[in-house]
Design an enzyme around this catalytic site. Structure first.
Site, short mmCIF file in Angstrom:
data_model
loop_
_atom_site.label_atom_id
_atom_site.label_comp_id
_atom_site.label_asym_id
_atom_site.label_seq_id
_atom_site.Cartn_x
_atom_site.Cartn_y
_atom_site.Cartn_z
N LYS A 66 6.97 -13.62 36.96
CA LYS A 66 7.50 -13.48 35.59
C LYS A 66 8.33 -14.70 35.22
O LYS A 66 8.10 -15.32 34.16
CB LYS A 66 8.36 -12.22 35.47
N ASP B 157 7.76 -8.47 31.59
CA ASP B 157 9.10 -7.92 31.81
C ASP B 157 9.06 -6.42 31.50
O ASP B 157 8.00 -5.84 31.27
CB ASP B 157 10.15 -8.65 30.97
#
Length: 330
Positions: A198, A216
C-alpha cells in the site's frame, strides 16, 4: 283439575312451577367471563397485528431502500466492468482534483509521511511532519537521528516508538542501499522497514507517476460494498480491482475511492441520500437515505476540499425521491 292444598293453592301448578327450567346464575357469569376473555384476545390480536404490520412495513421499506437502484442479479463480468468504470467516471466529476492528502515536497517526505499515517489521520500527520522534516530533511539526517528525539516529535501520531524505528530504519536503508534516494521500483520499496505494498503504491503513483492501487481501509470497504470483489485480503483485492480497469487509471481510481470513503460512504453510517453514485450501488440503503439527514453526515475539513464538486443531496434524487441516473449516464 289438580288437588288443592290447605291454603287453597293448586298443588300441580306449584309442582310445575317448581320443576320449570330456570337458567342458573353461574353459567351466565361464566359466559360473561368467556366473552370478556374473547374480546381481550381480539384486542390483543389486533394490537399484535398492527405491531406486526408496522414491523413488516418498516422491514419492507428497508428492503425496498436496499433494492432501489440495485444492479441486476447475476451481473455478468462485462456488466461489472462497465458499472465499475462508470462509478469511477462519476467520482472523477465529483472529485476532479483528488490527490494524496499528505503534504510532501519530494519522494522521501511522501514515503515517511505514508508510513506515519498508519492508525492515524492524514491531518494529524500533516501537523507533525513539518517539525520532523525541518530537523531531519534528508534520509542521511534521519538515519543518524537520536531515537528519543524523533519519538518526541512523532508522539502525536500514535505508536510513536514503532514508527520511529520504521522511519529511522528506512532512512538507514535508503542511505546504505540506495545512495540516499527513494527507489522507484515496487520490489525495492517493499524491502524497506515499515513499507508494504500500500505504501509503495502511494509513493510510486504520486512521486514517480507509476500506476498503482492503494488498498487502504476506505478502499477495501467501498469496493466490497460496490461488489467489485468479495476478497478480504488486500493483495487479492488489489488484483481483482486492477483487472477491472486499465492500468493507467489505477492511481486516480485510488484517490477517487478513498476521497469518497472519507467524505460520503462512511464505515458506520454512509450518507446514501447524498451519494452521487447511488444508482450504481448495490449497498444503497445501508445508510441514511433521506437527503436532508444524509447531508448532515457529509464530512468536511476546514476550508472544504479543493476541487470537490458536491451538489445538494436533492440533486442526486429524482422527483420520486429515488436515486436519479448519474451524470453522463446513457
Amino acid at each position: 283439575m289438580g288437588e288443592q292444598g290447605p291454603d287453597g293453592s293448586n298443588k300441580k301448578r306449584k309442582t310445575d312451577e317448581r320443576v320449570a327450567p330456570v337458567t342458573p346464575a353461574a353459567p351466565v357469569a361464566k359466559t360473561a367471563r368467556q366473552t370478556a376473555k374473547t374480546a381481550a384476545k381480539k384486542i390483543a390480536a389486533k394490537k399484535t397485528a398492527v405491531k406486526g404490520t408496522t414491523a413488516r412495513g418498516t422491514a419492507a421499506k428497508k428492503t425496498a431502500a436496499k433494492e432501489t437502484a440495485k444492479p441486476p442479479a447475476n451481473e455478468s463480468r462485462t456488466a461489472l466492468v462497465r458499472r465499475a468504470r462508470r462509478i469511477n467516471r462519476e467520482l472523477a466529476e465529483v472529485y476532479p482534483y483528488a490527490h494524496p492528502e499528505l503534504d510532501f515536497d519530494n519522494p522521501f517526505q511522501l514515503l515517511v509521511a505514508t508510513v506515519l499515517s498508519a492508525q492515524t489521520t492524514d491531518l494529524r500527520v500533516n501537523q507533525t511532519t513539518p517539525a520532523l522534516f525541518s530537523k531531519y530533511p534528508t534520509p542521511e539526517d534521519l538515519a543518524a537521528a537520536n531515537p528519543e528525539e524523533v519519538e518526541e516529535i512523532l508522539r502525536p501520531c500514535g505508536f510513536f516508538r514503532a514508527k520511529t524505528r520504521s522511519v529511522i530504519g528506512l532512512s538507514k536503508a535508503l542511505t546504505e542501499d540506495f545512495g540516499g534516494q527513494v527507489p522507484g521500483r515496487l520490489e525495492d520499496l517493499v524491502k524497506l522497514p515499515g513499507v508494504g505494498r500500500k505504501t509503495a503504491f502511494v509513493v510510486l503513483g504520486n512521486a514517480f507517476g507509476r500506476p498503482g492501487i492503494t488498498v487502504d481501509t476506505h478502499f477495501q470497504r467501498l469496493v466490497r460494498r460496490w461488489q467489485w470483489t468479495a476478497e478480504t485480503d488486500p493483495d487479492k483485492i488489489e488484483a481483482a480491482v486492477g483487472a477491472l480497469f486499465p492500468k493507467s487509471d489505477w492511481t486516480e481510481l485510488s484517490h477517487h475511492v478513498i476521497w469518497h470513503g472519507r467524505r460520503i460512504c462512511h464505515a458506520r453510517k454512509p450518507a446514501c441520500g447524498a451519494c452521487p453514485i447511488a444508482p450504481l450501488c448495490p449497498a444503497y440503503g445501508e445508510g441514511e437515505t433521506d437527503p436532508e439527514k444524509a447531508a448532515k453526515l457529509l464530512k468536511y475539513e476546514k476550508g472544504g476540499f479543493p476541487g470537490q464538486r458536491l451538489k445538494p443531496p436533492q440533486a442526486y434524487l429524482d422527483a420520486g425521491g429515488k436515486p436519479a441516473p448519474p451524470l453522463g449516464a446513457g
